[in-house]
Design a protein around this motif. Structure first.
Motif, PDB file in Angstrom:
ATOM      1  N   LEU A 107     128.008 -47.990  47.104  1.00 55.83           N
ATOM      2  CA  LEU A 107     129.098 -47.523  46.246  1.00 55.83           C
ATOM      3  C   LEU A 107     128.958 -48.078  44.832  1.00 55.83           C
ATOM      4  CD1 LEU A 107     131.720 -45.980  45.944  1.00 55.83           C
ATOM      5  CD2 LEU A 107     132.938 -47.966  46.848  1.00 55.83           C
ATOM      6  N   ASP A 108     128.607 -49.355  44.722  1.00 52.87           N
ATOM      7  CA  ASP A 108     128.425 -49.963  43.399  1.00 52.87           C
ATOM      8  C   ASP A 108     127.328 -49.255  42.612  1.00 52.87           C
ATOM      9  OD1 ASP A 108     130.413 -51.788  43.867  1.00 52.87           O
ATOM     10  OD2 ASP A 108     129.060 -53.400  44.492  1.00 52.87           O
ATOM     11  N   GLU A 109     126.247 -48.881  43.302  1.00 52.38           N
ATOM     12  CA  GLU A 109     125.136 -48.207  42.627  1.00 52.38           C
ATOM     13  C   GLU A 109     125.565 -46.832  42.112  1.00 52.38           C
ATOM     14  OE1 GLU A 109     121.646 -47.454  40.862  1.00 52.38           O
ATOM     15  OE2 GLU A 109     122.290 -49.374  41.721  1.00 52.38           O
ATOM     16  N   GLY A 114     127.560 -43.695  36.945  1.00 58.05           N
ATOM     17  CA  GLY A 114     128.590 -42.879  36.314  1.00 58.05           C
ATOM     18  C   GLY A 114     129.417 -42.046  37.266  1.00 58.05           C
ATOM     19  N   CYS A 115     129.212 -42.229  38.550  1.00 59.46           N
ATOM     20  CA  CYS A 115     129.963 -41.472  39.552  1.00 59.46           C
ATOM     21  C   CYS A 115     131.358 -42.078  39.705  1.00 59.46           C
ATOM     22  CB  CYS A 115     129.209 -41.522  40.878  1.00 59.46           C
ATOM     23  SG  CYS A 115     129.837 -40.413  42.136  1.00 59.46           S
ATOM     24  N   ALA A 120     132.206 -40.235  44.663  1.00 62.38           N
ATOM     25  CA  ALA A 120     131.445 -41.007  45.648  1.00 62.38           C
ATOM     26  C   ALA A 120     131.927 -40.704  47.058  1.00 62.38           C
ATOM     27  CB  ALA A 120     131.576 -42.499  45.352  1.00 62.38           C
ATOM     28  N   ARG A 121     133.241 -40.620  47.213  1.00 64.13           N
ATOM     29  CA  ARG A 121     133.784 -40.288  48.531  1.00 64.13           C
ATOM     30  C   ARG A 121     133.296 -38.922  48.988  1.00 64.13           C
ATOM     31  NH1 ARG A 121     140.077 -38.995  49.339  1.00 64.13           N
ATOM     32  NH2 ARG A 121     139.362 -37.250  48.082  1.00 64.13           N
ATOM     33  N   GLU A 122     133.308 -37.941  48.076  1.00 60.52           N
ATOM     34  CA  GLU A 122     132.861 -36.596  48.433  1.00 60.52           C
ATOM     35  C   GLU A 122     131.390 -36.601  48.839  1.00 60.52           C
ATOM     36  OE1 GLU A 122     134.702 -33.845  48.713  1.00 60.52           O
ATOM     37  OE2 GLU A 122     136.443 -35.084  48.294  1.00 60.52           O
ATOM     38  N   LEU A 123     130.573 -37.387  48.130  1.00 61.82           N
ATOM     39  CA  LEU A 123     129.147 -37.463  48.457  1.00 61.82           C
ATOM     40  C   LEU A 123     128.928 -38.070  49.840  1.00 61.82           C
ATOM     41  CD1 LEU A 123     127.689 -38.655  45.025  1.00 61.82           C
ATOM     42  CD2 LEU A 123     127.356 -36.419  46.099  1.00 61.82           C
TER      43      LEU A 123
END
Length: 240
Positions: A107-109, A114-115, A120-123
């Motif tokens: 998640l940090d990456e 820029g996400c 991030a959740r959707e990915l």
């Protein structure tokens, strides 16, 4: 308005899915302190869940100290300083102690690239959903008299290390009607026919190229006249 997505074919209960998503919306400040949460009627229309289920989720969030109910007004995110929001734990962490660190690092990456947290959740959800679908069942489909299907099954089983089922294209519709999810693999020659059958059932079709024996055919052309040649094949369809 934050959009919540309930996966009806998931093993995770719908109430747990909604609880986790609302908690995430609060933690990521999509629902900031003091924000009035959607009414049970609004969420019922958006998610398809019963209003009693949504009320239960709201009570659980209130018990956890992240929201508070104001009679006659609604459910609000608690203001900062009124309570400490504790990251929810999971018994899975006892079984996979490094899982939390792996998730946080991933998640940090994404955030560094820029996400947003919502993106991030959707990915993550899209990737998990896709892998669940793929792991459910792998079907190779090809016309009944085309012997290339046996080769495709053998190659896929060796590469994927999972059982692969061969289904004649003529029976694909019937087989997909009996399964809730899966992945269909076919040759590029039959991809349009396979997609026409699989698409209405939300099953993905992956076309793969079959070895065309171009080198072997060239060798045959260059053989001397009257040369004797024997061909061995899994089926007459491949030889044709």
């Amino acid at each position: 308005m934050v959009q919540f997505h309930i996966q009806t074919d998931s093993e995770i209960p719908a109430s747990t899915q909604l609880y986790d998503q609302i908690w995430f919306a609060i933690a990521s400040r999509q629902y900031p302190p003091g924000y009035r949460l959607p009414s049970t009627r609004q969420l019922a229309m958006q998610t398809g869940l019963h209003r009693n289920t949504i009320s239960k989720v709201y009570r659980q969030l209130e018990d956890a100290g992240v929201v508070e109910a104001m009679p006659g007004s609604g459910i609000y995110v608690r203001a900062e300083g009124t309570t400490e929001i504790v990251k929810p734990g999971s018994p899975l962490l006892d079984k996979f102690p490094k899982a939390q660190e792996l998730v946080e690092n991933s998640l940090d990456e994404l955030l560094r690239q820029g996400c947003s947290l919502h993106q991030a959740r959707e990915l993550f959800m899209a990737e998990v959903d896709w892998r669940l679908r793929c792991s459910a069942r792998v079907l190779v489909t090809i016309k009944r008299d085309d012997g290339a299907g046996e080769l495709m099954v053998r190659e896929l089983e060796q590469a994927l290390k999972i059982p692969v089922q061969l289904v004649p294209l003529e029976e694909l519709d019937q087989v997909l009607a009996q399964t809730r999810s899966g992945t269909v693999v076919t040759s590029r020659y039959y991809v349009n026919e396979a997609e026409a059958i699989a698409a209405p059932k939300s099953v993905r079709v992956i076309p793969i190229d079959i070895y065309d024996y171009a080198k072997e055919r060239e060798l045959l052309k260059n053989l001397a006249k009257d040369t004797c040649l024997g061909l061995v094949s899994l089926s007459t369809g491949i030889i044709r």
